[in-house]
Design a protein around this motif. Structure first.
Motif, PDB file in Angstrom:
ATOM      1  N   ASP A  53       0.833  -1.206   0.000  1.00  0.00           N
ATOM      2  CA  ASP A  53       0.000   0.000   0.000  1.00  0.00           C
ATOM      3  C   ASP A  53       0.864   1.251   0.000  1.00  0.00           C
ATOM      4  O   ASP A  53       0.575   2.223  -0.700  1.00  0.00           O
ATOM      5  CB  ASP A  53      -0.920   0.036   1.232  1.00  0.00           C
ATOM      6  CG  ASP A  53      -2.007  -0.997   1.209  1.00  0.00           C
ATOM      7  OD1 ASP A  53      -2.237  -1.608   0.133  1.00  0.00           O
ATOM      8  OD2 ASP A  53      -2.644  -1.192   2.259  1.00  0.00           O
ATOM      9  N   ILE A  54       1.927   1.208   0.784  1.00  0.00           N
ATOM     10  CA  ILE A  54       2.828   2.359   0.888  1.00  0.00           C
ATOM     11  C   ILE A  54       3.612   2.524  -0.416  1.00  0.00           C
ATOM     12  O   ILE A  54       3.674   3.611  -0.984  1.00  0.00           O
ATOM     13  CB  ILE A  54       3.802   2.184   2.067  1.00  0.00           C
ATOM     14  CG1 ILE A  54       3.034   2.049   3.379  1.00  0.00           C
ATOM     15  CG2 ILE A  54       4.786   3.348   2.131  1.00  0.00           C
ATOM     16  CD1 ILE A  54       3.858   1.524   4.534  1.00  0.00           C
ATOM     17  N   LEU A  55       4.204   1.434  -0.891  1.00  0.00           N
ATOM     18  CA  LEU A  55       5.029   1.499  -2.078  1.00  0.00           C
ATOM     19  C   LEU A  55       4.246   1.901  -3.324  1.00  0.00           C
ATOM     20  O   LEU A  55       4.770   2.584  -4.197  1.00  0.00           O
ATOM     21  CB  LEU A  55       5.729   0.153  -2.310  1.00  0.00           C
ATOM     22  CG  LEU A  55       6.695  -0.277  -1.216  1.00  0.00           C
ATOM     23  CD1 LEU A  55       7.233  -1.668  -1.488  1.00  0.00           C
ATOM     24  CD2 LEU A  55       7.836   0.720  -1.059  1.00  0.00           C
ATOM     25  N   ARG A  56       3.010   1.500  -3.404  1.00  0.00           N
ATOM     26  CA  ARG A  56       2.170   1.833  -4.554  1.00  0.00           C
ATOM     27  C   ARG A  56       1.508   3.202  -4.409  1.00  0.00           C
ATOM     28  O   ARG A  56       0.841   3.664  -5.316  1.00  0.00           O
ATOM     29  CB  ARG A  56       1.077   0.781  -4.728  1.00  0.00           C
ATOM     30  CG  ARG A  56       1.615  -0.561  -5.167  1.00  0.00           C
ATOM     31  CD  ARG A  56       0.476  -1.542  -5.302  1.00  0.00           C
ATOM     32  NE  ARG A  56       0.958  -2.843  -5.712  1.00  0.00           N
ATOM     33  CZ  ARG A  56       0.390  -3.987  -5.398  1.00  0.00           C
ATOM     34  NH1 ARG A  56      -0.706  -4.002  -4.657  1.00  0.00           N
ATOM     35  NH2 ARG A  56       0.904  -5.117  -5.800  1.00  0.00           N
ATOM     36  N   GLY A  57       1.656   3.816  -3.252  1.00  0.00           N
ATOM     37  CA  GLY A  57       1.025   5.118  -3.018  1.00  0.00           C
ATOM     38  C   GLY A  57      -0.474   5.026  -2.852  1.00  0.00           C
ATOM     39  O   GLY A  57      -1.191   5.979  -3.128  1.00  0.00           O
ATOM     40  N   GLU A  58      -0.950   3.903  -2.372  1.00  0.00           N
ATOM     41  CA  GLU A  58      -2.381   3.673  -2.233  1.00  0.00           C
ATOM     42  C   GLU A  58      -2.900   4.027  -0.840  1.00  0.00           C
ATOM     43  O   GLU A  58      -3.919   3.515  -0.406  1.00  0.00           O
ATOM     44  CB  GLU A  58      -2.706   2.209  -2.540  1.00  0.00           C
ATOM     45  CG  GLU A  58      -2.387   1.828  -3.963  1.00  0.00           C
ATOM     46  CD  GLU A  58      -2.584   0.343  -4.240  1.00  0.00           C
ATOM     47  OE1 GLU A  58      -2.952  -0.400  -3.315  1.00  0.00           O
ATOM     48  OE2 GLU A  58      -2.345  -0.047  -5.393  1.00  0.00           O
ATOM     49  N   ILE A  59      -2.260   4.914  -0.184  1.00  0.00           N
ATOM     50  CA  ILE A  59      -2.693   5.269   1.170  1.00  0.00           C
ATOM     51  C   ILE A  59      -3.271   6.661   1.192  1.00  0.00           C
ATOM     52  O   ILE A  59      -3.070   7.433   0.321  1.00  0.00           O
ATOM     53  CB  ILE A  59      -1.524   5.174   2.170  1.00  0.00           C
ATOM     54  CG1 ILE A  59      -0.302   5.874   1.581  1.00  0.00           C
ATOM     55  CG2 ILE A  59      -1.215   3.736   2.473  1.00  0.00           C
ATOM     56  CD1 ILE A  59       0.525   6.544   2.569  1.00  0.00           C
TER      57      ILE A  59
END
Length: 75
Positions: free
Chosen positions: A69-75
């Motif tokens: 979630d963090i790495l994909r910017g999905e937060i």
């Protein structure tokens, strides 16, 4: 994890940041255990995993389901 009880993860992170020239503004940490809390004061962004204890979640800026979630910017 194997950790020397005479130091914290935060102290180790601070040492690495100083040695490598990283600024707090460019540092992100994530954790799920109470031994990760000490790192959170040295980072501009801190994330607790959804499975973390309430104490860890309270110290983190955000709570996420997983690292992706963090790495994909999905937060």
């Amino acid at each position: 994890e194997y950790v020397d009880n005479s130091v914290t993860k935060g102290e180790c992170l601070k040492f690495a940041m100083d040695h490598l020239g990283f600024e707090k503004e460019n540092t992100v940490v994530m954790g799920d255990g109470e031994n990760d809390i000490s790192m959170m004061q040295y980072a501009s962004e801190s994330y607790a995993m959804i499975s973390a204890s309430p104490k860890v979640k309270a110290e983190a800026n955000k709570t996420v389901n997983n690292v992706l979630d963090i790495l994909r910017g999905e937060i």
